[in-house]
Write an enzyme that holds these catalytic residues in place. Structure first.
Site, PDB file in Angstrom:
ATOM      1  CG  ASN A  53      13.401 -38.999   1.116  1.00  0.00           C
ATOM      2  OD1 ASN A  53      14.458 -39.486   1.505  1.00  0.00           O
ATOM      3  ND2 ASN A  53      12.431 -38.614   1.935  1.00  0.00           N
ATOM      4  CD1 TRP A  54      15.863 -43.438  -3.519  1.00  0.00           C
ATOM      5  CD2 TRP A  54      17.922 -44.295  -3.348  1.00  0.00           C
ATOM      6  NE1 TRP A  54      16.300 -43.708  -4.784  1.00  0.00           N
ATOM      7  CE2 TRP A  54      17.564 -44.236  -4.715  1.00  0.00           C
ATOM      8  CE3 TRP A  54      19.181 -44.797  -3.011  1.00  0.00           C
ATOM      9  CZ2 TRP A  54      18.421 -44.658  -5.731  1.00  0.00           C
ATOM     10  CZ3 TRP A  54      20.037 -45.222  -4.015  1.00  0.00           C
ATOM     11  CH2 TRP A  54      19.658 -45.154  -5.363  1.00  0.00           C
ATOM     12  CE  LYS A  55      10.347 -41.480   2.697  1.00  0.00           C
ATOM     13  NZ  LYS A  55       8.980 -41.534   3.172  1.00  0.00           N
TER      14      LYS A  55
ATOM     15  CB  SER B 123       1.092 -41.570  -1.970  1.00  0.00           C
ATOM     16  OG  SER B 123       1.187 -42.115  -0.676  1.00  0.00           O
TER      17      SER B 123
ATOM     18  CG  HIS C 271      11.045 -36.353   5.402  1.00  0.00           C
ATOM     19  ND1 HIS C 271      10.244 -37.223   6.104  1.00  0.00           N
ATOM     20  CD2 HIS C 271      10.746 -36.540   4.104  1.00  0.00           C
ATOM     21  CE1 HIS C 271       9.503 -37.906   5.242  1.00  0.00           C
ATOM     22  NE2 HIS C 271       9.796 -37.514   4.023  1.00  0.00           N
TER      23      HIS C 271
ATOM     24  CD  GLU D 199       7.434 -34.950   1.438  1.00  0.00           C
ATOM     25  OE1 GLU D 199       7.550 -35.677   0.447  1.00  0.00           O
ATOM     26  OE2 GLU D 199       8.006 -35.180   2.509  1.00  0.00           O
TER      27      GLU D 199
ATOM     28  CD  GLU E   7       9.576 -40.805   6.607  1.00  0.00           C
ATOM     29  OE1 GLU E   7      10.761 -40.888   6.240  1.00  0.00           O
ATOM     30  OE2 GLU E   7       8.616 -41.122   5.869  1.00  0.00           O
TER      31      GLU E   7
ATOM     32  N   GLY F 125       3.743 -42.256   2.181  1.00  0.00           N
ATOM     33  CA  GLY F 125       3.856 -43.704   2.310  1.00  0.00           C
ATOM     34  C   GLY F 125       2.531 -44.422   2.539  1.00  0.00           C
TER      35      GLY F 125
HETATM   36  P1  PGA Z   1       6.284 -41.465  -0.432  1.00  0.00           P
HETATM   37  O1  PGA Z   1       7.294 -40.581   0.465  1.00  0.00           O
HETATM   38  O2  PGA Z   1       6.451 -41.054  -1.844  1.00  0.00           O
HETATM   39  O3  PGA Z   1       6.697 -42.879  -0.170  1.00  0.00           O
HETATM   40  O4  PGA Z   1       4.897 -41.171   0.079  1.00  0.00           O
HETATM   41  C1  PGA Z   1       7.475 -39.228   0.186  1.00  0.00           C
HETATM   42  C2  PGA Z   1       8.436 -38.635   1.176  1.00  0.00           C
HETATM   43  O5  PGA Z   1       8.434 -39.041   2.343  1.00  0.00           O
HETATM   44  O6  PGA Z   1       9.236 -37.746   0.838  1.00  0.00           O
END
Ligand code: PGA
Length: 252
Positions: free
Chosen positions: A8-10, A211, A94, A168, A96, A174
Site C-alpha cells: 500500500n503505497w498510500k 509496521s 483503510h 490493521e 486513514e 506507521g
Molecule cells: P505501515 O502501513 O506498514 O507503514 O505501518 C500499513 C498500512 O497502512 O496499510
C-alpha cells in the site's frame, strides 16, 4: 496456502520516475516466486501506466473506489474503471480514509458491494484504535466484530472468496510498533470464525498490517492463520519489500 503480500503505497512516492523504479524492481523479483502472490497498490494516477509497464510478476490494485459506475462524481473512480485498467484488487476502508477523510461504515459497505459486483478482489481493512486496545484484546475483538457487521451488512448473498480482510490495529500503522504475533493470531482466528459462522465463508484470507518490515515479517508469516501482510512504509523500499516477499514464499 500461498501468502498474499500487498504493497500500500498510500500517497507515495513523489514522482512517477521513482514509482517506476520501485515497481519494476519488485515485479522482476516477484516474477519467479512461487507460492506467494504480490499485489502493488500505487496512487490512482500511476496505476494504469505502471500496470502496463510491468504486467507480469505482480498483480495490481487501487487504494480506494467509489460505489457508482459513472456519472457526476468529481474526483471519484468507479469499480468498472479500475477493472478496465487491468487492476484486480482494491483496498477499502483503510483507517486513514476512515479517520482522516471521514469515510463511514455505510460508505464502506456500498464500496464493497460495488467492487465485488464489478469482479474486483476487495481488501477490507479493519482494526481498533489505541483507546480500545488499552481495554484489552477482548474489547478490540468486539470493536472489529462491530466494524465487520456494519461493513458487510446485507452482503451475505454476494460474499465469496474475493473478499480479503486486513486486520490493521490503528496504533500499529506507521508507528514502528507492530502487534504481538500471538495477539494477531487470536484476532485473525476470531475474524475467520466470524466470517464462517455469520457469512458462511469457509476459507477467508486474513492479512496483518501495521509496521510490517523485513525484520518482523517472519514472526507473522510463519503462522498458518495469518494469510499475508498489508505493507505500507516498507513497500516503498524495494529491498525491504523483497525481503518480505521472500519470507512469504518460504512460509507459503
Ligand atoms: P505501515 O502501513 O506498514 O507503514 O505501518 C500499513 C498500512 O497502512 O496499510
Amino acid at each position: 496456502m500461498a501468502k498474499l503480500i500487498v504493497a500500500n503505497w498510500k500517497m507515495n512516492p513523489g514522482t512517477f520516475r521513482e514509482a517506476k523504479t520501485i515497481a519494476s524492481s519488485i515485479s522482476k523479483f516477484a516474477k519467479h516466486k512461487k507460492n506467494v502472490e504480490v499485489v502493488v497498490c500505487p496512487p490512482f494516477i500511476w496505476l494504469a501506466d505502471l500496470l502496463h509497464e510491468s504486467p507480469h510478476g505482480v498483480r495490481w490494485g487501487a487504494q480506494n473506489v467509489f460505489w457508482e459506475d459513472k456519472g457526476a462524481f468529481t474526483g471519484e473512480v468507479s469499480p468498472a474503471m479500475i477493472k478496465d485498467s487491468g487492476a484486480e484488487y482494491v483496498i477499502i476502508g483503510h483507517s486513514e480514509r476512515r479517520h482522516s477523510l471521514g469515510e463511514t461504515d455505510v460508505m464502506i459497505n456500498k464500496k464493497i458491494i460495488a467492487a465485488l459486483r464489478a469482479g474486483l478482489r476487495v481488501i477490507l481493512c479493519v482494526g481498533e484504535p489505541t483507546s480500545v486496545r488499552k481495554k484489552g484484546l477482548a474489547v478490540a475483538k468486539r470493536y472489529v466484530m462491530s466494524q465487520l457487521h456494519k461493513d458487510l451488512h446485507g452482503l451475505k448473498k454476494i460474499l465469496h472468496s474475493r473478499l480479503i480482510i486486513a486486520y490493521e490495529p490503528i496504533w500499529a500503522i506507521g508507528t514502528g510498533k507492530a502487534d504481538k504475533p500471538e495477539d494477531t493470531i487470536e484476532m485473525t482466528r476470531f475474524i475467520k470464525s466470524l466470517l464462517l459462522t455469520t457469512y458462511h465463508l469457509p476459507h477467508s484470507s486474513v492479512l496483518y498490517g501495521g509496521s510490517v518490515n523485513g525484520k518482523n515479517a517472519q514472526s507473522f508469516l510463519r503462522h498458518k492463520d495469518i494469510d499475508g501482510a498489508l505493507v505500507g512504509g516498507a513497500s516503498l523500499k524495494a529491498g525491504e519489500f523483497k525481503k518480505i516477499i521472500k519470507i512469504a514464499e518460504e512460509n507459503g
